[in-house]
Design an enzyme around this catalytic site. Sequence first.
Site, short mmCIF file in Angstrom:
data_model
loop_
_atom_site.label_atom_id
_atom_site.label_comp_id
_atom_site.label_asym_id
_atom_site.label_seq_id
_atom_site.Cartn_x
_atom_site.Cartn_y
_atom_site.Cartn_z
N ARG A 318 0.87 -1.30 0.09
CA ARG A 318 -0.15 -0.08 -0.14
C ARG A 318 0.79 1.25 0.05
O ARG A 318 0.27 2.22 0.38
CB ARG A 318 -1.09 -0.05 1.10
CG ARG A 318 -1.98 -1.03 1.18
CD ARG A 318 -3.04 -1.00 2.31
NE ARG A 318 -4.08 -2.19 1.99
CZ ARG A 318 -3.96 -3.26 2.55
NH1 ARG A 318 -3.09 -3.41 3.49
NH2 ARG A 318 -4.87 -4.05 2.43
N LYS A 340 1.21 11.35 -10.68
CA LYS A 340 0.26 10.51 -11.45
C LYS A 340 1.15 9.23 -11.98
O LYS A 340 2.06 9.34 -12.65
CB LYS A 340 -0.28 11.43 -12.63
CG LYS A 340 -1.52 12.15 -12.22
CD LYS A 340 -2.16 12.71 -13.83
CE LYS A 340 -3.50 13.61 -13.25
NZ LYS A 340 -3.94 13.94 -14.64
N GLU A 382 5.41 18.40 -25.01
CA GLU A 382 4.90 18.90 -23.76
C GLU A 382 5.56 20.33 -23.48
O GLU A 382 4.72 21.01 -22.48
CB GLU A 382 5.23 17.96 -22.50
CG GLU A 382 4.81 16.46 -22.77
CD GLU A 382 3.25 16.42 -22.36
OE1 GLU A 382 2.71 17.45 -22.11
OE2 GLU A 382 2.49 15.36 -22.66
N LYS A 423 4.48 23.22 -13.87
CA LYS A 423 3.61 22.09 -13.31
C LYS A 423 3.77 21.85 -11.64
O LYS A 423 2.63 21.28 -11.35
CB LYS A 423 4.09 20.74 -14.01
CG LYS A 423 3.36 19.50 -13.81
CD LYS A 423 3.56 18.49 -14.87
CE LYS A 423 2.65 17.09 -14.21
NZ LYS A 423 2.64 15.99 -15.10
N GLU A 437 -13.24 22.82 -12.42
CA GLU A 437 -12.85 23.37 -13.72
C GLU A 437 -11.45 24.13 -13.14
O GLU A 437 -10.71 24.55 -12.24
CB GLU A 437 -13.58 24.79 -13.71
CG GLU A 437 -15.14 24.55 -14.08
CD GLU A 437 -15.42 23.70 -15.51
OE1 GLU A 437 -14.63 23.70 -16.24
OE2 GLU A 437 -16.51 23.06 -15.32
N ARG A 440 -5.20 20.92 -12.49
CA ARG A 440 -4.89 19.86 -12.95
C ARG A 440 -5.18 19.50 -14.40
O ARG A 440 -4.57 19.13 -15.35
CB ARG A 440 -4.36 18.65 -12.26
CG ARG A 440 -3.54 18.69 -11.06
CD ARG A 440 -3.13 17.28 -10.53
NE ARG A 440 -2.12 16.71 -11.34
CZ ARG A 440 -1.18 16.00 -10.90
NH1 ARG A 440 -1.15 15.71 -9.52
NH2 ARG A 440 -0.53 15.01 -11.44
N ASN A 444 -4.12 18.71 -19.53
CA ASN A 444 -4.60 17.84 -20.62
C ASN A 444 -4.42 18.47 -21.89
O ASN A 444 -5.23 17.90 -22.97
CB ASN A 444 -5.61 16.98 -20.10
CG ASN A 444 -4.96 16.37 -19.20
OD1 ASN A 444 -4.46 15.22 -19.35
ND2 ASN A 444 -5.85 16.30 -17.94
N HIS A 447 -4.61 16.62 -25.01
CA HIS A 447 -4.48 15.33 -24.70
C HIS A 447 -5.76 14.30 -25.18
O HIS A 447 -5.76 13.03 -25.00
CB HIS A 447 -3.99 14.98 -23.37
CG HIS A 447 -2.62 15.21 -23.07
ND1 HIS A 447 -2.15 16.65 -23.31
CD2 HIS A 447 -1.64 14.66 -22.48
CE1 HIS A 447 -0.85 16.36 -22.89
NE2 HIS A 447 -0.49 15.32 -22.30
N HIS A 451 -4.42 11.20 -26.86
CA HIS A 451 -4.81 9.81 -26.28
C HIS A 451 -5.65 9.00 -27.05
O HIS A 451 -5.17 7.79 -27.04
CB HIS A 451 -5.53 9.87 -24.86
CG HIS A 451 -4.51 10.53 -23.78
ND1 HIS A 451 -4.96 10.75 -22.24
CD2 HIS A 451 -3.09 10.70 -23.97
CE1 HIS A 451 -3.77 11.16 -21.58
NE2 HIS A 451 -2.78 11.10 -22.39
N HIS A 465 4.25 9.46 -27.59
CA HIS A 465 3.14 10.10 -26.82
C HIS A 465 3.16 11.64 -27.44
O HIS A 465 2.14 12.24 -27.42
CB HIS A 465 3.39 10.04 -25.33
CG HIS A 465 2.38 10.84 -24.61
ND1 HIS A 465 1.06 10.75 -24.52
CD2 HIS A 465 2.69 11.89 -23.77
CE1 HIS A 465 0.65 11.89 -23.76
NE2 HIS A 465 1.75 12.47 -23.38
#
Length: 567
Positions: A318, A340, A382, A423, A437, A440, A444, A447, A451, A465
């Site tokens: 965990r 993430k 990026e 970031k 809204e 993070r 995206n 993306h 994706h 990517h």
Amino acid sequence: MLPSRTVSRNLVQPETASTHTPRPKGSVVLVGMPGAGKSSIGRRLAARWGMPFRDADSEIEAAAGIPVAEIFSRYGEAHFREGERRVIARLLASAEPVVLATGGGAFADPRTRQAVRDSGATSVWLKCRLSTLMRRVAGREHRPMFVNTDPREVLERLMAARHPAYAEADVTLFCSDEHPEVTTRRAADAITGHRPPERLRVALSRNAYDIVIGEGVLRRAGAEMAQRLEGRRVVIVSDQSVAALHLPALRESLADAGFAVAAEILVPPGEASKSFAQFERVVDQILSARADRRLAVLALGGGVVGDLAGYCAASVLRGLPFVQCPTTLLAQVDSSVGGKTGINTAQGKNLVGAFHQPRLVLADTAVLRTLPARELRAGWAEVAKHGLLQGPLWDWCEAEGPNAMRGDPAALAHAVLESCRLKSAVVTEDEFETKAEGGRALLNLGHTFGHALEAECGYSGQLLHGEAVAIGLGLAVELSARLGLCSQEMPGRVREHLREVGLPVRIADLPRAFSIGRLIARMRADKKARDGAMRFVLLRAPGDVFTESGVTEDMVRALLTEEGCLP
């Protein structure tokens, strides 16, 4: 306290101060084992730069009026170390910078290390192999530690005890049996060329951590980790390509800092490794390494390795401590920061994972020189995204992107630093992406389209990517323009920049066809979607972006039709 007496100045007057190597701005402190050559190299460096030379042991003996060995025997080591620290702090507080050679045990004392740091001096570890030290200390009967003992046993014991402290020095210089003048020249170049790494704090309310950015950071990994982790056992997760290039340097750094590598786990390079199969294999190997909650997981590689290793670290027991050593531009500017972690599924990208913040991110910008050109370009997508999010950074991207893609170290370092700065601020504000809204979700940008394209390619390496994100950025800005949100010139400006740095900018640039229906289905299943509705990050201008769920399917279909997609 040591007895007080007038201290000898021990100044080396240079016969000729070299004009070939610039003089350092502050003091230089040489540390290392007995026989490393601290005094010999220190005197030569001082003469080269026209600086005073000081030998800490000589200064202590002058102050005490008795030899170091006698101070030890009369007062004990604790008393000696306290006096040594005070003498070193005083010497470094001098208005004139000095070259200071320290005793072998000085830098092993944490308060002395802190005193050296506080002074602003550059610390230099003269690192030697055991065989070299053996030859140099042979016959040194004046050193009490070598009298009536086996020098090898003494040196091995001292190296095991002291190397973790030496590893915290600002500069490490490997010293062989070359002529001292050669070592001196290399030392002078390393010291004057040293640039301290940049440090950014991701100031989360819990689990705050540092991002360390600069050339040579990977060789300091062990020392940086030792200051932040409770345990001294680590599992390294890497891919086969990266391991061949960078794993030896990482191993050495960890060994110097006293870490034991419990396992090295290599996965195949490429997005396909972010899978349930590899997750299961890596978790099994971590558990087989007698995992406890002090065992750290260290990710050495790009975004794939970082996401996979981070998810494994989040899952085993965990939660195990986790360190990111990103080796691609994309990972350094984006995926290594923010916690993430996850893997891909047949339904889409990053749909299974966890938030698990690293204890430390070590971004060595020197390793970017080993990247294939395509990987470097993919990482730039990026950076461009961050530029569009931040505003002024976008103007810099347009001006300096081509230089960065030609490998300009200063441009790449700036791209990493400013991307991480942006970031980390976003992550601090919205750690778990809970804001309805903004927050993070804005990271995206591009993306949703990107994706979907990646998923349709099956994560086979056909489309990287960053390449998918580049196409997605163009589509997101084009969609913004069609909605009347940004200027009509903005989509062309974005695509022109991305094309200039060598990235694909349209779906038609790809060597295969895509189905509109399948892409829209992917976008509806994207983790940013709400109740099955597609959700996009749109742009009014660089620095002004927002999330939007009200884009109609008809508008997306029209856009994809013009991109050459099939019905």
